[in-house]
Design a protein around this motif. Structure first.
Motif, PDB file in Angstrom:
ATOM      1  N   ALA A  70       1.690 -10.055   2.035  1.00 37.82           N
ATOM      2  CA  ALA A  70       0.307  -9.852   2.434  1.00 37.82           C
ATOM      3  C   ALA A  70      -0.476 -11.124   2.115  1.00 37.82           C
ATOM      4  O   ALA A  70      -0.120 -11.902   1.228  1.00 37.82           O
ATOM      5  N   GLU A  71      -1.574 -11.322   2.829  1.00 37.91           N
ATOM      6  CA  GLU A  71      -2.368 -12.524   2.592  1.00 37.91           C
ATOM      7  C   GLU A  71      -3.081 -12.471   1.245  1.00 37.91           C
ATOM      8  O   GLU A  71      -3.385 -13.493   0.662  1.00 37.91           O
ATOM      9  N   SER A  72      -3.363 -11.276   0.749  1.00 30.32           N
ATOM     10  CA  SER A  72      -4.030 -11.151  -0.538  1.00 30.32           C
ATOM     11  C   SER A  72      -3.516  -9.919  -1.247  1.00 30.32           C
ATOM     12  O   SER A  72      -3.032  -8.989  -0.615  1.00 30.32           O
ATOM     13  N   PRO A  73      -3.588  -9.881  -2.588  1.00 27.06           N
ATOM     14  CA  PRO A  73      -3.110  -8.726  -3.332  1.00 27.06           C
ATOM     15  C   PRO A  73      -3.895  -7.471  -2.982  1.00 27.06           C
ATOM     16  O   PRO A  73      -5.012  -7.526  -2.483  1.00 27.06           O
ATOM     17  N   VAL A  74      -3.286  -6.326  -3.304  1.00 26.72           N
ATOM     18  CA  VAL A  74      -3.944  -5.047  -3.059  1.00 26.72           C
ATOM     19  C   VAL A  74      -4.790  -4.732  -4.290  1.00 26.72           C
ATOM     20  O   VAL A  74      -4.462  -3.874  -5.104  1.00 26.72           O
ATOM     21  N   VAL A  75      -5.855  -5.467  -4.478  1.00 27.53           N
ATOM     22  CA  VAL A  75      -6.683  -5.373  -5.677  1.00 27.53           C
ATOM     23  C   VAL A  75      -7.272  -3.970  -5.789  1.00 27.53           C
ATOM     24  O   VAL A  75      -7.793  -3.411  -4.826  1.00 27.53           O
ATOM     25  N   GLY A  76      -7.179  -3.406  -7.007  1.00 30.38           N
ATOM     26  CA  GLY A  76      -7.756  -2.087  -7.243  1.00 30.38           C
ATOM     27  C   GLY A  76      -6.896  -0.947  -6.746  1.00 30.38           C
ATOM     28  O   GLY A  76      -7.313   0.206  -6.795  1.00 30.38           O
ATOM     29  N   GLN A  77      -5.700  -1.229  -6.289  1.00 31.24           N
ATOM     30  CA  GLN A  77      -4.820  -0.208  -5.749  1.00 31.24           C
ATOM     31  C   GLN A  77      -3.534  -0.090  -6.571  1.00 31.24           C
ATOM     32  O   GLN A  77      -2.469   0.180  -6.031  1.00 31.24           O
ATOM     33  N   ARG A  78      -3.612  -0.316  -7.849  1.00 34.33           N
ATOM     34  CA  ARG A  78      -2.414  -0.280  -8.677  1.00 34.33           C
ATOM     35  C   ARG A  78      -1.753   1.090  -8.644  1.00 34.33           C
ATOM     36  O   ARG A  78      -2.418   2.115  -8.555  1.00 34.33           O
ATOM     37  N   LEU A  79      -0.427   1.060  -8.735  1.00 34.38           N
ATOM     38  CA  LEU A  79       0.338   2.303  -8.754  1.00 34.38           C
ATOM     39  C   LEU A  79       0.053   3.067 -10.038  1.00 34.38           C
ATOM     40  O   LEU A  79      -0.108   2.483 -11.108  1.00 34.38           O
ATOM     41  N   SER A  80       0.023   4.386  -9.922  1.00 39.79           N
ATOM     42  CA  SER A  80      -0.234   5.249 -11.069  1.00 39.79           C
ATOM     43  C   SER A  80       0.379   6.611 -10.779  1.00 39.79           C
ATOM     44  O   SER A  80       0.919   6.843  -9.693  1.00 39.79           O
ATOM     45  N   ALA A  81       0.281   7.510 -11.734  1.00 39.47           N
ATOM     46  CA  ALA A  81       0.786   8.870 -11.516  1.00 39.47           C
ATOM     47  C   ALA A  81       0.042   9.543 -10.372  1.00 39.47           C
ATOM     48  O   ALA A  81       0.605  10.364  -9.648  1.00 39.47           O
ATOM     49  N   GLU A  82      -1.230   9.173 -10.209  1.00 38.10           N
ATOM     50  CA  GLU A  82      -2.030   9.757  -9.123  1.00 38.10           C
ATOM     51  C   GLU A  82      -1.785   9.045  -7.795  1.00 38.10           C
ATOM     52  O   GLU A  82      -1.939   9.641  -6.734  1.00 38.10           O
ATOM     53  N   ARG A  83      -1.423   7.762  -7.864  1.00 40.73           N
ATOM     54  CA  ARG A  83      -1.132   6.972  -6.663  1.00 40.73           C
ATOM     55  C   ARG A  83       0.234   6.299  -6.842  1.00 40.73           C
ATOM     56  O   ARG A  83       0.312   5.078  -7.048  1.00 40.73           O
ATOM     57  N   PRO A  84       1.318   7.074  -6.761  1.00 38.98           N
ATOM     58  CA  PRO A  84       2.646   6.521  -7.029  1.00 38.98           C
ATOM     59  C   PRO A  84       3.220   5.761  -5.840  1.00 38.98           C
ATOM     60  O   PRO A  84       2.727   5.860  -4.710  1.00 38.98           O
ATOM     61  N   LEU A  85       4.259   5.023  -6.120  1.00 39.52           N
ATOM     62  CA  LEU A  85       5.061   4.421  -5.062  1.00 39.52           C
ATOM     63  C   LEU A  85       5.893   5.521  -4.424  1.00 39.52           C
ATOM     64  O   LEU A  85       6.507   6.331  -5.120  1.00 39.52           O
ATOM     65  N   LEU A  86       5.919   5.572  -3.122  1.00 34.32           N
ATOM     66  CA  LEU A  86       6.749   6.546  -2.427  1.00 34.32           C
ATOM     67  C   LEU A  86       8.075   5.880  -2.078  1.00 34.32           C
ATOM     68  O   LEU A  86       8.107   4.961  -1.265  1.00 34.32           O
ATOM     69  N   LEU A  87       9.137   6.306  -2.722  1.00 34.04           N
ATOM     70  CA  LEU A  87      10.477   5.798  -2.434  1.00 34.04           C
ATOM     71  C   LEU A  87      11.068   6.621  -1.299  1.00 34.04           C
ATOM     72  O   LEU A  87      11.402   7.792  -1.479  1.00 34.04           O
ATOM     73  N   ALA A  88      11.184   6.016  -0.131  1.00 29.51           N
ATOM     74  CA  ALA A  88      11.686   6.726   1.047  1.00 29.51           C
ATOM     75  C   ALA A  88      13.200   6.588   1.135  1.00 29.51           C
ATOM     76  O   ALA A  88      13.756   6.043   2.094  1.00 29.51           O
ATOM     77  N   SER A  89      13.881   7.053   0.084  1.00 29.24           N
ATOM     78  CA  SER A  89      15.338   6.962   0.004  1.00 29.24           C
ATOM     79  C   SER A  89      15.849   8.093  -0.872  1.00 29.24           C
ATOM     80  O   SER A  89      15.236   8.413  -1.899  1.00 29.24           O
ATOM     81  N   GLY A  90      16.973   8.659  -0.482  1.00 27.04           N
ATOM     82  CA  GLY A  90      17.587   9.703  -1.283  1.00 27.04           C
ATOM     83  C   GLY A  90      18.591   9.172  -2.277  1.00 27.04           C
ATOM     84  O   GLY A  90      19.253   9.954  -2.967  1.00 27.04           O
ATOM     85  N   SER A  91      18.726   7.859  -2.393  1.00 26.01           N
ATOM     86  CA  SER A  91      19.723   7.255  -3.261  1.00 26.01           C
ATOM     87  C   SER A  91      19.390   7.474  -4.739  1.00 26.01           C
ATOM     88  O   SER A  91      18.344   7.015  -5.224  1.00 26.01           O
ATOM     89  N   PRO A  92      20.268   8.150  -5.492  1.00 25.63           N
ATOM     90  CA  PRO A  92      20.015   8.314  -6.925  1.00 25.63           C
ATOM     91  C   PRO A  92      20.064   6.989  -7.669  1.00 25.63           C
ATOM     92  O   PRO A  92      19.447   6.837  -8.727  1.00 25.63           O
ATOM     93  N   ARG A  93      20.782   6.016  -7.129  1.00 21.79           N
ATOM     94  CA  ARG A  93      20.869   4.708  -7.775  1.00 21.79           C
ATOM     95  C   ARG A  93      19.547   3.958  -7.673  1.00 21.79           C
ATOM     96  O   ARG A  93      19.089   3.349  -8.653  1.00 21.79           O
ATOM     97  N   ARG A  94      18.881   4.004  -6.531  1.00 20.13           N
ATOM     98  CA  ARG A  94      17.571   3.355  -6.400  1.00 20.13           C
ATOM     99  C   ARG A  94      16.541   4.067  -7.274  1.00 20.13           C
ATOM    100  O   ARG A  94      15.672   3.425  -7.868  1.00 20.13           O
ATOM    101  N   ARG A  95      16.656   5.373  -7.351  1.00 21.13           N
ATOM    102  CA  ARG A  95      15.747   6.132  -8.206  1.00 21.13           C
ATOM    103  C   ARG A  95      15.904   5.703  -9.667  1.00 21.13           C
ATOM    104  O   ARG A  95      14.910   5.479 -10.366  1.00 21.13           O
ATOM    105  N   GLU A  96      17.139   5.542 -10.119  1.00 28.30           N
ATOM    106  CA  GLU A  96      17.382   5.157 -11.505  1.00 28.30           C
ATOM    107  C   GLU A  96      16.857   3.755 -11.794  1.00 28.30           C
ATOM    108  O   GLU A  96      16.297   3.501 -12.867  1.00 28.30           O
TER     109      GLU A  96
END
Length: 212
Positions: free
Chosen positions: A4-30
């Motif tokens: 991206a041209e600039s950071p996503v300021v103010g949009q840090r990941l949190s329990a309320e705004r988590p990263l969505l892992l679009a994969s069923g791989s248990p290894r990536r989850r770990e």
């Protein structure tokens, strides 16, 4: 690689705004758990078959973007509340050929026999996207690791294939399991061979302002 041209300021990941892992791989989850990145899992699938004349770079770019599109298309409250989306695909490359997941024990045996006593490459491409297609892709990157197998007897190759461990793995082996006994050397990111390059993913999240 794109950013991206600039950071996503103010949009840090949190329990309320988590990263969505679009994969069923248990290894990536770990791997994400070990990085202590807040995330949820919502698998998204795409056609992973290769096309005639398609090289590894083009194949991975197509599949990863297809997975990202699938994650966006799935929608739902999980996506709406996510801070970003992560997708990835891992391929084993031997002399330019893409080795996917074996369809049978015999095919797994043939793959391991092909890799025995040689050096091949493991490519993982990942993409981080906003939580909507309108936001687009924030980062794309391919990480390459060189893996050298030790010489293997036919009996050992067959025994590993029959263990079934590699049946759902690209290249028909799992470096983090029994497959560790096949590997003489890993040059580059070990976690990349497992399924997700931990350092590179964390650096990308940092540069995007998604983690401190």
């Amino acid at each position: 690689m794109t950013r991206a041209e600039s950071p996503v300021v103010g949009q840090r990941l949190s329990a309320e705004r988590p990263l969505l892992l679009a994969s069923g791989s248990p290894r990536r989850r770990e791997i994400l758990e070990n990085l202590r990145v807040p995330f949820i899992v919502r698998p998204a699938s795409a056609d992973e078959s290769t096309r005639d004349g398609e090289d590894a770079a083009a194949y991975l770019a197509r599949v990863v973007l297809a997975k990202l599109d699938a994650a966006w298309a799935a929608g739902g409250s999980a996506l709406e509340n996510a801070g970003a989306v992560l997708v990835a695909d891992t391929s084993v490359i031997d002399e330019g050929a893409i080795l996917g997941k074996p369809g049978s024990i015999d095919e797994a045996e043939a793959m391991i026999a092909r890799l025995a006593g040689k050096t091949h490459e493991v490519w993982t491409r990942f993409a981080i996207g906003r939580a909507s297609a309108a936001g687009g892709t924030l980062h794309e990157q391919t990480v390459v690791t060189r893996v050298t197998f030790r010489p293997l007897t036919a009996a050992r190759i067959r025994a590993y294939a029959e263990s079934g461990e590699g049946m759902d793995k690209a290249g028909a082996y799992a470096v983090q399991g029994l497959g560790a006994g096949l590997v003489a050397r890993v040059d580059g990111s070990y976690s990349n061979v497992v399924g997700l390059p931990a350092c590179e993913v964390l650096v990308a999240l940092e540069e995007l302002g998604l983690v401190p």
